[in-house]
Every structure is written in C-alpha cells, then in structure tokens.
Design an enzyme around this catalytic site. Structure first.
Site, PDB file in Angstrom:
ATOM      1  N   VAL A 246       0.858  -1.181   0.000  1.00  0.00           N
ATOM      2  CA  VAL A 246       0.000   0.000   0.000  1.00  0.00           C
ATOM      3  C   VAL A 246       0.899   1.238   0.000  1.00  0.00           C
ATOM      4  O   VAL A 246       1.753   1.391   0.875  1.00  0.00           O
ATOM      5  CB  VAL A 246      -0.932   0.010   1.227  1.00  0.00           C
ATOM      6  CG1 VAL A 246      -1.805   1.261   1.199  1.00  0.00           C
ATOM      7  CG2 VAL A 246      -1.801  -1.237   1.254  1.00  0.00           C
ATOM      8  N   LYS A 247       0.688   2.107  -0.989  1.00  0.00           N
ATOM      9  CA  LYS A 247       1.538   3.288  -1.123  1.00  0.00           C
ATOM     10  C   LYS A 247       1.048   4.418  -0.220  1.00  0.00           C
ATOM     11  O   LYS A 247      -0.110   4.830  -0.296  1.00  0.00           O
ATOM     12  CB  LYS A 247       1.575   3.748  -2.583  1.00  0.00           C
ATOM     13  CG  LYS A 247       2.244   2.751  -3.505  1.00  0.00           C
ATOM     14  CD  LYS A 247       2.231   3.193  -4.963  1.00  0.00           C
ATOM     15  CE  LYS A 247       3.388   4.113  -5.265  1.00  0.00           C
ATOM     16  NZ  LYS A 247       3.504   4.359  -6.737  1.00  0.00           N
ATOM     17  N   VAL A 248       1.961   4.887   0.617  1.00  0.00           N
ATOM     18  CA  VAL A 248       1.679   5.987   1.538  1.00  0.00           C
ATOM     19  C   VAL A 248       2.695   7.096   1.274  1.00  0.00           C
ATOM     20  O   VAL A 248       3.905   6.845   1.320  1.00  0.00           O
ATOM     21  CB  VAL A 248       1.783   5.521   3.007  1.00  0.00           C
ATOM     22  CG1 VAL A 248       1.640   6.700   3.965  1.00  0.00           C
ATOM     23  CG2 VAL A 248       0.740   4.449   3.308  1.00  0.00           C
TER      24      VAL A 248
END
Length: 364
Positions: free
Chosen positions: A141-143
């Site tokens: 998941v890209k944060v």
C-alpha cells in the site's frame, strides 16, 4: 547470445520492476512476457498512470458498468474499484515470483488517495481498507512520505501492513521513513506478534530532482557575469538527482547494517529496500538510461517505464555503480548552496508538487 542486461541487474541484486499497470498489460499477456523474458519481478503504479489507462481505452467499460449497476456513483469509489481490480489481477500473475523469491519480490502497489496525504488518520483508514480488501500477501500500500505520513507508516507496519513509502525526495525524510519502519517492527515485536514476512520499500524519486534543480541552475546561468561563473554553474547541471540518491543509499547501508536492524532480522524482519522511482529520463540531453545505469546497487529496486526498460536492455552496461563518485556527490550540495540553491527547499517543493499532481489525477 549476449545476456539480457535486465537479467544482469537481477544477478547483481537489483530487482527490476515496471512502473506501469493497465488491464491491457495483464490481459494481453505482455506482463507474463516481461516476467519470462525481461526479468520483471514487480509492478508499481500511481494515480496518473491509472488515469491514463482508464481514460485511454475501453478495457474498463465492463467493470465500470458493473459498478454503476451496483449503485456506485462516487467518482473516487469508482476509480478505486477499477484500480483495485487491476492490482488484484496483477498480484495473481506475480504470485509465483513472490513464492520463488520467498517474499522478496512479486509485489504490486496500490496507492492511498493522494488527497489524504496530510491526514494521518484518514491515510490509516484507507490503507487498512485497501490491504484487507485485496487480502493478498504480495500487495504494497503506497503511503506518501509527508510529515503526516510518518506516523501512518509506523502504525501500519506495527499492524502487519506492507507499505510502499512514495513521493520520497530528501535524504533527511528518507532517514525518518526508515526510522518509522524500524519502530513499527519493534512495536509489533514488543506486542508478541511475528514480524516475519512484513515488507516495505522506500520509493526514492530521482529524475524530478534534476528537472527542478536544472531549472534553477539555468536561471542563474542566464544571469552569470563571467565565463568562470558560467562554467561552474554548467558543471552542476544534471548532477543533483543521482548525487541525492547515492547519499540516500549510503544512509540506507548505515541504517540496515546496524545492530538495531540486525536484532529485528534475527526475528524475521525484512529489509526496507530502497526503490528508485521516477527513473525515466525527462531531459533529452541526458542518457535515456541515466537513472538506471548510474544507480545499480545491491539490495535495491529500480522501477522503470517500459521504454526505459527496453533502452537498458538494448545498450545498458551492467556493473555496480552506486558507490562511484560518492565523494563528488557529497560535495555537490554545498556547491549548490554556494550559488543559492538549497536541496532541502528543492525536495520540499517536489513533495508538494508530487502530492498535488497525483491528487489531480485521482479526481480529474
């Protein structure tokens, strides 16, 4: 027959990922071909890439109609739904890579809505929803690596969520990102939970640093009064991005060779590998493989547009280059400062612009 240079990168310990994802890539068999023939072991994407994929073809019409029939009308939810389908399909295709590399590679990334980049709690909620909703081990998941993203990175890591920290431009922020990951693993371990198999990558953006720094240098070049001054400024063009990345990699080695990570590694903790992002060359004056060839490093990842991948396959030289000219790299930023260019200000501006660019793509 000469060896494919892309495969050569893998043999030196650098993974090749593709910075693109679309329904066509998956369904046409092109993704499988890239895996089989070009050594591809992972995929990244971003809202801008997804927007182009969705608006530039009819491949999504059936899925879109199905969601509309289900009563989904919110544009954000429709966009996320299409994006989630692509990521899930790609994760299935890459699952054998995940298994064969024992969880080192085989990942696909999905991005938290960029408009949440300055809201820690909202980022946490959406990251949890995406990770649990897709429910596959080979998802990242890209944060965004904003100040507000740091506590989210730590918390998600402590919960066992795989995170791709994106829009990372500065060495200082990279150190904070690595610290957040280590604290997250330590908190999880202190709670008596396993840290085995939890994965993270730190996506350090490269070419955009040159784009902005060169723009500032060219402005100074146009007003330079002497040949000596012009020569000094000209020599700095096209140097900042690679230098910035090399210094970040030096920090990476220091952090993950230390006793603190060694303790975590003994308990199953994974490296938070550095991933070179934004590696397509934007300035035609520079080599089309500049940001691949000059950043070949063990235990790292380079995620490339397909045109850059094919260019490196055609004329790339495979050898470790990450430590080349490191001393020159460390001298560069004081030199830039001496003519009024502060790398800290450059990277802060790039972070703001990056968040805005992805936010615009997410809803336009």
């Amino acid at each position: 027959m000469n060896k494919n240079p892309l495969v050569g990168l893998k043999e030196l310990g650098q993974s090749v990922w593709l910075d693109n994802l679309s329904r066509k890539l998956i369904k046409s068999g092109e993704l499988k071909r890239l895996m089989d023939e070009e050594g591809l072991t992972g995929i990244t994407s971003n809202p801008t890439i997804f927007q182009k994929a969705i608006t530039g073809s009819t491949d999504y019409d059936t899925s879109l109609q199905r969601m509309l029939d289900q009563g989904i009308r919110d544009e954000r939810e429709l966009f996320l739904g299409l994006m989630t389908e692509d990521v899930s399909l790609a994760a299935d295709r890459l699952w054998p890579v995940y298994q064969s590399t024992k969880g080192l590679d085989g990942f696909v990334s999905i991005e938290v809505s960029p408009n949440l980049a300055y809201d820690t709690e909202a980022t946490l909620a959406e990251a949890r929803r995406l990770f649990s909703g897709i429910a596959k081990k080979n998802i990242l998941v890209k944060v965004p690596a904003t100040q507000q993203g740091l506590p989210a990175i730590e918390q998600l890591t402590s919960e066992g969520v795989n995170v791709n920290i994106t829009l990372l431009f500065s060495v200082k922020r990279y150190e904070e990102v690595a610290e957040a990951y280590l604290r997250g693993l330590e908190r999880r371990m202190d709670q008596g939970q396993s840290i085995h198999g939890i994965t993270a990558v730190a996506s350090f953006f490269v070419s955009r640093v040159d784009t902005l720094t060169d723009k500032l240098l060219e402005a100074r070049l146009s007003s330079a009064g002497s040949k000596a001054e012009k020569d000094k400024i000209s020599a700095l063009l096209g140097e900042a991005a690679v230098a910035n990345a090399k210094i970040a990699y030096k920090k990476y080695k220091e952090i993950f060779a230390g006793k603190r990570f060694s303790t975590l590694k003994e308990k199953g903790g994974c490296l938070q590998r550095l991933l070179w992002g934004s590696t397509g060359t934007k300035n035609p004056k520079y080599s089309d493989i500049k940001y691949v060839e000059e950043l070949i490093a063990p235990d790292s990842i380079n995620t490339m547009p397909e045109t850059t991948m094919m260019a490196f396959k055609d004329h790339g030289q495979v050898k470790i280059t990450i430590d080349d000219t490191l001393e020159e790299a460390e001298r560069l930023f004081p030199e830039l400062k001496s003519i009024g260019i502060d790398i800290g200000e450059v990277t802060e501006q790039l972070e703001r612009e990056g968040v805005q660019l992805f936010s615009d793509s997410f809803f336009s």
